[in-house]
Design an enzyme around this catalytic site. Structure first.
Site, PDB file in Angstrom:
ATOM      1  N   ARG A  37       6.440 -23.488  15.940  1.00 46.73           N
ATOM      2  CA  ARG A  37       5.090 -23.648  15.408  1.00 46.73           C
ATOM      3  C   ARG A  37       5.207 -23.893  13.909  1.00 46.73           C
ATOM      4  NH1 ARG A  37       0.643 -19.070  16.498  1.00 46.73           N
ATOM      5  NH2 ARG A  37       1.685 -17.965  14.796  1.00 46.73           N
ATOM      6  N   SER A 107      -3.470 -20.705  24.843  1.00 44.22           N
ATOM      7  CA  SER A 107      -3.903 -19.463  24.196  1.00 44.22           C
ATOM      8  C   SER A 107      -5.303 -19.077  24.678  1.00 44.22           C
ATOM      9  CB  SER A 107      -3.946 -19.638  22.679  1.00 44.22           C
ATOM     10  OG  SER A 107      -2.659 -19.806  22.154  1.00 44.22           O
ATOM     11  N   LYS A 136      -1.496 -13.296  10.733  1.00 50.09           N
ATOM     12  CA  LYS A 136      -2.705 -14.025  10.347  1.00 50.09           C
ATOM     13  C   LYS A 136      -3.927 -13.130  10.444  1.00 50.09           C
ATOM     14  CE  LYS A 136      -3.243 -16.134  14.931  1.00 50.09           C
ATOM     15  NZ  LYS A 136      -3.338 -17.420  15.671  1.00 50.09           N
TER      16      LYS A 136
END
Length: 210
Positions: A37, A107, A136
């Site tokens: 990612r 997701s 995050k």
């Protein structure tokens, strides 16, 4: 739609890394599934170089490599799998990914998103954040292991738990026995680089309940 399976072996500890070179030390300690990612760290040819390197390393270890977001490049470089978020799944040509024989992970964060994602019959479903994320800002409410168990009863494909999972709480998820994999981002690292010892410790806990 029905995407290919990831074979019968559990996905296990499922690291998500930002650079291709970080895959090798993970595979060397026994990791079988990982994801790249990069987000906006690379563009153009530099991004493609990262993907090529990730595919090369993963194939050398016969590992299940998923590319996050960049589904068109994933198809171009014939990756094992592609992982898409809720916004990305609505923009991607999901039919083209299926026809290419590439696996798909999606997701999800709520029962409604799970219901939507299951319409694609993905290779696996990621559910989270189980705990408050380390990497995050918290956007969705935490799922918690208890809610994860409840939601899992309505899911008929492999589940990957993600979000705020560390060596201190991983057993709470592993012992539910409803997950095929547990995604790890921060807790496999030490000073920004892969820590083989931390990774092995996480694998030991997962394997204890697998």
């Amino acid at each position: 739609m029905k995407f290919p399976k990831c074979n019968e072996t559990p996905l296990g500890i499922y690291p998500i890394v930002d650079r291709a070179y970080k895959l090798k030390p993970l595979y060397e300690v026994g990791i079988t599934t990982a994801q790249l990612r990069t987000k906006d760290a690379f563009t153009g040819e530099a991004l493609e170089d990262e993907i090529r390197e990730a595919v090369k390393i993963s194939e050398a270890f016969n590992a299940r490599f998923f590319l996050n977001d960049f589904w068109e490049l994933g198809m171009k470089h014939n990756v094992y799998g592609i992982h898409l978020g809720q916004e990305d799944i609505q923009k991607a040509d999901v039919k083209a990914i299926l026809e290419a024989g590439i696996r798909l992970g999606i997701s999800t964060h709520t029962p409604k998103e799970i219901e939507f994602a299951l319409e694609f019959e993905p290779s696996y479903l990621a559910i989270g954040p189980i705990y408050e994320p380390i990497s995050k800002k918290l956007v969705y409410d935490t799922v918690t292991p208890e809610r994860l168990e409840d939601w899992a009863t309505k899911v008929d494909c492999p589940i990957v738990a993600i979000g705020g999972i560390t060596i201190d709480n991983i057993a709470n998820i592993a012992q539910t026995k409803v997950v095929s994999g547990i995604a790890m981002i921060s807790d496999i690292l030490e000073n920004g680089e892969i820590s083989p010892s931390r990774t092995k410790a996480l694998m030991e806990v997962f394997n204890k309940y697998a």
